[in-house]
Design a protein around this motif. Structure first.
Motif, PDB file in Angstrom:
ATOM      1  N   ARG A 158      -6.698   5.909  -7.996  1.00  0.00           N
ATOM      2  CA  ARG A 158      -7.205   6.867  -7.052  1.00  0.00           C
ATOM      3  C   ARG A 158      -6.659   5.983  -5.465  1.00  0.00           C
ATOM      4  NH1 ARG A 158     -13.728   7.844  -8.302  1.00  0.00           N
ATOM      5  NH2 ARG A 158     -13.318   8.915 -10.197  1.00  0.00           N
ATOM      6  N   SER A 159      -6.352   6.939  -4.730  1.00  0.00           N
ATOM      7  CA  SER A 159      -5.785   6.596  -3.418  1.00  0.00           C
ATOM      8  C   SER A 159      -6.818   5.767  -2.530  1.00  0.00           C
ATOM      9  CB  SER A 159      -5.452   7.797  -2.505  1.00  0.00           C
ATOM     10  OG  SER A 159      -5.045   7.406  -1.341  1.00  0.00           O
ATOM     11  N   SER A 160      -8.176   6.111  -2.708  1.00  0.00           N
ATOM     12  CA  SER A 160      -9.232   5.632  -2.111  1.00  0.00           C
ATOM     13  C   SER A 160      -9.321   3.908  -2.652  1.00  0.00           C
ATOM     14  CB  SER A 160     -10.638   6.093  -2.338  1.00  0.00           C
ATOM     15  OG  SER A 160     -10.822   6.129  -3.727  1.00  0.00           O
ATOM     16  N   CYS A 161      -9.085   3.792  -3.765  1.00  0.00           N
ATOM     17  CA  CYS A 161      -8.958   2.455  -4.440  1.00  0.00           C
ATOM     18  C   CYS A 161      -7.948   1.605  -3.591  1.00  0.00           C
ATOM     19  CB  CYS A 161      -8.862   2.421  -5.793  1.00  0.00           C
ATOM     20  SG  CYS A 161      -8.596   0.638  -6.475  1.00  0.00           S
ATOM     21  N   LYS A 182      -6.531   2.217  -0.769  1.00  0.00           N
ATOM     22  CA  LYS A 182      -6.817   2.095   0.636  1.00  0.00           C
ATOM     23  C   LYS A 182      -7.964   0.839   0.785  1.00  0.00           C
ATOM     24  CE  LYS A 182      -6.016   6.758   2.316  1.00  0.00           C
ATOM     25  NZ  LYS A 182      -6.481   8.134   2.546  1.00  0.00           N
ATOM     26  N   PHE A 183      -8.850   1.099  -0.271  1.00  0.00           N
ATOM     27  CA  PHE A 183     -10.085  -0.212  -0.119  1.00  0.00           C
ATOM     28  C   PHE A 183      -9.042  -1.454  -0.381  1.00  0.00           C
ATOM     29  CE2 PHE A 183     -12.906  -2.715  -2.525  1.00  0.00           C
ATOM     30  CZ  PHE A 183     -14.019  -3.016  -1.425  1.00  0.00           C
ATOM     31  N   CYS A 242      -7.895  -2.649   3.030  1.00  0.00           N
ATOM     32  CA  CYS A 242      -8.759  -3.000   4.021  1.00  0.00           C
ATOM     33  C   CYS A 242      -9.323  -4.174   3.824  1.00  0.00           C
ATOM     34  CB  CYS A 242      -9.844  -2.034   4.009  1.00  0.00           C
ATOM     35  SG  CYS A 242      -9.222  -0.241   4.808  1.00  0.00           S
ATOM     36  N   GLU A 297       1.135   3.970  -3.029  1.00  0.00           N
ATOM     37  CA  GLU A 297       0.766   5.380  -2.680  1.00  0.00           C
ATOM     38  C   GLU A 297       2.146   6.515  -3.162  1.00  0.00           C
ATOM     39  OE1 GLU A 297      -1.879   7.296  -0.573  1.00  0.00           O
ATOM     40  OE2 GLU A 297      -2.490   5.620  -1.915  1.00  0.00           O
ATOM     41  N   TYR A 322       0.784  -1.297  -0.164  1.00  0.00           N
ATOM     42  CA  TYR A 322      -0.040   0.046  -0.005  1.00  0.00           C
ATOM     43  C   TYR A 322       1.066   1.392  -0.024  1.00  0.00           C
ATOM     44  CZ  TYR A 322      -2.587   3.749   2.201  1.00  0.00           C
ATOM     45  OH  TYR A 322      -3.067   5.054   2.549  1.00  0.00           O
TER      46      TYR A 322
END
Length: 224
Positions: free
Chosen positions: A89-92, A94-95, A98, A79, A75
């Motif tokens: 996307r950073s959200s992808c 992070k998802f 998780c 990043e 991760y």
């Protein structure tokens, strides 16, 4: 940052070696002790009775920890790479992390709650571990394609996606075959009812498990 030190590649390498040893050692001990049949038992069947149960639980818990560390480093690397190219996307990212950590938690549940002692909790842990694991490697395969050709070669991306597809197909078939088994036991014989479903489901389970092993093997070069 520590995640960008050259020696960090030892983490996925250790994960691959340790996890493979966990599966193989518990299988060999269980077969030699006569607790399971040699022909494709469930992975959990090889860690149900002592002495292999202790070894299985300990080694799988360590594998879960190594997996979580590997996923977190991955991760951080994505990043950092994304700062210059903005390929995902950073959200992808992070998802994906998780989901991967949920899979590691499922592994811990599988190792802690044995198949015959607490079957419902064990099965939930296995479902979370395999399900989240399949989603994680699929997302990582997509992220790998998006980072081409700067950070990955298309050959590596094709290998990762192939492993992901095979693991997804095997995971679905594992559930389908397992749902048709009407009893919970570890000492199967070919003449028994539902043996075929057990056999096919076990093959799919081993395929998914070693699919994860080979997928993380492809991370070693990236971490270097």
């Amino acid at each position: 940052m520590l995640c960008f030190m050259p020696g960090v590649a030892v983490v996925p390498a250790l994960l691959v070696a340790w996890s493979s040893a966990a599966f193989i050692i518990s299988y060999v001990i269980a077969v030699l002790a006569g607790h399971v049949e040699p022909l494709v038992p469930y992975i959990s069947d090889t860690g149900t009775k002592p002495p292999e149960s202790g070894i299985f639980g300990f080694m799988i818990n360590i594998s879960a920890l190594l997996g979580a560390i590997t996923m977190y480093i991955r991760y951080l690397i994505v990043e950092k790479q994304n700062e210059s190219l903005h390929f995902v996307r950073s959200s992808c990212n992070k998802f994906s992390l998780c989901i991967g950590l949920m899979g590691c938690t499922g592994m811990g549940i599988v190792a802690t709650f044995q198949e015959l002692s607490v079957p419902s909790v064990h099965d939930i842990g296995a479902l979370v571990a395999f399900g989240c694991g399949v989603v994680y490697i699929t997302l990582q395969s997509i992220i790998s394609y998006k980072s081409c050709p700067q950070w990955n070669t298309y050959f590596v991306c094709h290998i990762r996606m192939l492993i992901s597809v095979i693991s997804c197909i095997s995971f679905v078939h594992m559930i389908v075959f397992a749902s048709r088994i009407s009893m919970t036991k570890i000492d199967w014989t070919p003449s028994e009812k539902d043996y075929t479903y057990h056999f096919m489901s076990a093959i799919c389970e081993w395929t998914v498990a070693f699919g994860f092993v080979f997928f993380f093997l492809t991370f070693i070069r990236d971490f270097q």
